[in-house]
Design an enzyme around this catalytic site. Structure first.
Site, PDB file in Angstrom:
ATOM      1  N   CYS A  60       9.532 -34.582 -55.956  1.00 50.75           N
ATOM      2  CA  CYS A  60       8.398 -33.693 -56.227  1.00 50.75           C
ATOM      3  C   CYS A  60       8.771 -32.633 -57.258  1.00 50.75           C
ATOM      4  O   CYS A  60       7.989 -32.337 -58.164  1.00 50.75           O
ATOM      5  CB  CYS A  60       7.931 -33.034 -54.932  1.00 50.75           C
ATOM      6  SG  CYS A  60       6.466 -31.996 -55.123  1.00 50.75           S
TER       7      CYS A  60
ATOM      8  N   CYS B  98       6.141 -33.289 -46.276  1.00 44.57           N
ATOM      9  CA  CYS B  98       4.807 -32.692 -46.295  1.00 44.57           C
ATOM     10  C   CYS B  98       3.696 -33.707 -46.077  1.00 44.57           C
ATOM     11  O   CYS B  98       2.670 -33.381 -45.492  1.00 44.57           O
ATOM     12  CB  CYS B  98       4.591 -31.929 -47.596  1.00 44.57           C
ATOM     13  SG  CYS B  98       4.424 -32.959 -49.077  1.00 44.57           S
TER      14      CYS B  98
END
Length: 376
Positions: free
Chosen positions: A111, A210
């Site tokens: 990410c 997440c």
């Protein structure tokens, strides 16, 4: 040669605001330092309602609202940018493909590499911003000659430089980490947020991955890849148990093994190898996990690439300790030898090299060497 943390001049800063306390305080500090700050929340889920279970997960509508309220208190403009499709392609699908191939990825590194300091940074630069600010605990130190280096945070207990080790020189040149150069506990960060009037001061931290809000990685993978029953075998090849998908395991795993035949010595067994080709998982004693060397691919350097063999410390997991290594770049691959054997090293993980507190670079582990056996 002198060095200074971060940059002294006034910058146009895009502050990535997750809706949590760290990124809110980071944005506030950047604004307080005199920078021209704009807040942005990244919408990363096509279904944001499913991205949180209790304190787990992130990227929900609630998080977006918390980020907006924090920006209002700080007194900065605020926007929401939809990067859900890019996140799905570059992070979620990569995560699934890596596990399917028998490797253990770190989606936080991906990410940072592909979203926060690529998609977000590129858009920020195109709009005239100078830097992207995040709530990571790390330091950018600027040398007298203008060279920028990534260093561990002043507070080693909260250091997050490992997940930033994928940043190259271009990305690092536009990174701002206001939390990294002070030694503060999380309670002190929360107290600072409260003094600043930020409602997220008491918001629980998010945990785990997440996009897997319930923390059930195996369930998430099974839902995407389907069940695939196979054998669990010992080092001799004898079947000792079964599984519902080799993709659901990682090297060094002990919990969750369906083993019907106990080990002859009665000691626990650990995952030693994962073979997607024949859908088997090999288990054995803890001592069989001892790794003496590894080969890593796709190196990324924070500065110039090493020109010869060198001695460094290495970190192999986000919350792992340091270990002494020698490393050398050979034909574009990083060859790493450990001073002492280490356990639980899995292909797919990142190895990050340090020279003192300075991040030298990182690479993705491709193979490991245990005694006389290489594992891929």
């Amino acid at each position: 040669m002198t060095e200074t943390p971060q940059r002294p001049r006034r910058l146009r800063v895009l502050a990535a605001m997750s809706g949590g306390v760290d990124s809110a305080v980071a944005a506030a500090r950047a604004a307080e330092a005199g920078h021209d700050v704009t807040g942005v929340h990244l919408a990363l889920s096509a279904n944001p309602q499913s991205f949180r279970t209790g304190a787990r997960g992130c990227c929900t509508i609630e998080d977006s609202r918390d980020a907006r309220r924090a920006a209002d208190v700080i007194g900065i403009p605020f926007y929401v940018w939809d990067l859900a499709e890019r996140f799905r392609e570059d992070v979620v699908e990569d995560f699934i493909a890596e596990y399917e191939a028998g490797r253990t990825p770190n989606p936080c590194l991906r990410c940072n590499e592909k979203i926060k300091f690529a998609a977000l940074l590129d858009k920020a630069l195109a709009l005239g911003f100078d830097a992207v600010c995040t709530g990571h605990y790390a330091q950018v130190i600027v040398r007298e000659d203008g060279t920028r280096e990534l260093h561990r945070a002043s507070d080693m207990a909260k250091d997050q430089s490992y997940v930033l080790g994928v940043l190259d020189d271009r990305q690092l040149a536009h990174a701002l980490f206001p939390l990294g150069d002070t030694v503060t506990t999380k309670d002190e960060i929360r107290a600072e947020a409260e003094r600043r009037g930020l409602a997220v001061a008491k918001k629980p931290d998010s945990h785990d991955i997440c996009f897997i809000a319930d923390g059930d990685t195996q369930g998430f993978l099974a839902n995407r890849l389907g069940k695939a029953e196979g054998d669990i075998v010992d080092e001799s090849g004898s079947v000792v148990g079964s599984h519902e998908g080799a993709y659901g395991f990682t090297i060094g795993q002990r919990k969750g093994l369906r083993i019907g035949t106990p080990a002859p010595d009665g000691k626990p067994r650990y995952v030693l190898d994962i073979s997607p080709v024949d859908n088997t998982v090999t288990v054995g004693p803890a001592a069989a996990l001892d790794v003496t060397a590894l080969t890593a691919i796709k190196p990324r350097w924070c500065g110039a690439a090493p020109t010869g063999p060198g001695t460094y410390t290495a970190q192999l997991r986000a919350h792992g300790g340091e270990t002494q290594v020698t490393a050398e770049l050979v034909d574009g691959e990083l060859q790493v030898t450990f001073a002492e054997p280490v356990r639980g090293v899995a292909p797919g993980q990142a190895v990050v090299l340090y020279d003192g507190t300075r991040v030298v670079g990182s690479a993705t582990i491709a193979t490991t060497t245990r005694t006389a056996t290489a594992v891929a």
